[in-house]
Motif scaffolding. Structure first.
Motif, PDB file in Angstrom:
ATOM      1  N   GLU A  33      33.939  44.070  34.966  1.00 28.48           N
ATOM      2  CA  GLU A  33      32.955  42.982  35.075  1.00 28.48           C
ATOM      3  C   GLU A  33      31.939  43.245  36.185  1.00 28.48           C
ATOM      4  OE1 GLU A  33      36.486  39.852  33.859  1.00 28.48           O
ATOM      5  OE2 GLU A  33      35.728  39.883  35.914  1.00 28.48           O
ATOM      6  N   GLU A  34      30.683  43.285  35.801  1.00 30.31           N
ATOM      7  CA  GLU A  34      29.621  43.570  36.763  1.00 30.31           C
ATOM      8  C   GLU A  34      29.539  42.525  37.883  1.00 30.31           C
ATOM      9  OE1 GLU A  34      24.808  43.754  36.586  1.00 30.31           O
ATOM     10  OE2 GLU A  34      25.910  44.799  35.002  1.00 30.31           O
ATOM     11  N   GLY A  35      29.782  41.258  37.560  1.00 33.05           N
ATOM     12  CA  GLY A  35      29.644  40.192  38.549  1.00 33.05           C
ATOM     13  C   GLY A  35      30.876  39.932  39.397  1.00 33.05           C
ATOM     14  N   PHE A  57      32.926  36.586  43.484  1.00 30.21           N
ATOM     15  CA  PHE A  57      32.029  36.751  42.347  1.00 30.21           C
ATOM     16  C   PHE A  57      30.584  36.617  42.818  1.00 30.21           C
ATOM     17  CE2 PHE A  57      36.055  35.139  40.909  1.00 30.21           C
ATOM     18  CZ  PHE A  57      36.365  35.999  39.868  1.00 30.21           C
ATOM     19  N   ALA A  58      29.682  37.271  42.104  1.00 36.33           N
ATOM     20  CA  ALA A  58      28.264  37.210  42.466  1.00 36.33           C
ATOM     21  C   ALA A  58      27.752  35.777  42.442  1.00 36.33           C
ATOM     22  CB  ALA A  58      27.446  38.092  41.526  1.00 36.33           C
ATOM     23  N   ASP A  59      28.230  34.998  41.448  1.00 40.14           N
ATOM     24  CA  ASP A  59      27.786  33.614  41.306  1.00 40.14           C
ATOM     25  C   ASP A  59      28.679  32.900  40.296  1.00 40.14           C
ATOM     26  OD1 ASP A  59      26.905  34.615  38.809  1.00 40.14           O
ATOM     27  OD2 ASP A  59      24.843  34.821  39.522  1.00 40.14           O
ATOM     28  N   ALA A  62      29.010  34.587  36.897  1.00 41.39           N
ATOM     29  CA  ALA A  62      29.931  35.733  36.889  1.00 41.39           C
ATOM     30  C   ALA A  62      31.375  35.258  36.784  1.00 41.39           C
ATOM     31  CB  ALA A  62      29.736  36.576  38.145  1.00 41.39           C
TER      32      ALA A  62
END
Length: 98
Positions: A33-35, A57-59, A62
């Motif tokens: 997962e990128e986020g 998490f990025a946000d 995500a």
């Protein structure tokens, strides 16, 4: 950044089974997962049948993608959820990071 902490008491005798599921999940879910900035799960040697999840998490989007993934639904919401006594989700805001 969104920080999530989950202190998870497990049903008696389920530590090894829970750890196996988490180890299977990590590379399939958070590892792809990128986020997902970080995904860490700790055991307490003095406290059996307990895991502590600390995730970043990025946000919120995500995190929503993380919990909506097929790997999460199968392994965490499915198999892992059957091993826990109580689910507690605690949101935190990062103040300092080194």
């Amino acid at each position: 950044m969104l920080a999530k902490v989950f202190p998870i008491p497990l049903k008696p005798g389920k530590q090894a089974e829970a750890e196996k599921i988490v180890a299977e999940f990590a590379p399939l879910g958070p590892g792809q997962e990128e986020g997902t900035v970080s995904f860490r799960v700790y055991r307490d040697p003095a406290k059996p049948d307990y895991l502590l999840f600390v995730e970043h998490f990025a946000d919120q989007a995500a995190y929503d993608a993380h919990t909506g993934s097929p790997a999460y639904q199968k392994l965490i919401a499915g198999q892992f959820a059957e091993l826990i006594q109580e689910f507690v989700e605690i949101d935190h805001e990062l103040i300092v990071s080194l």
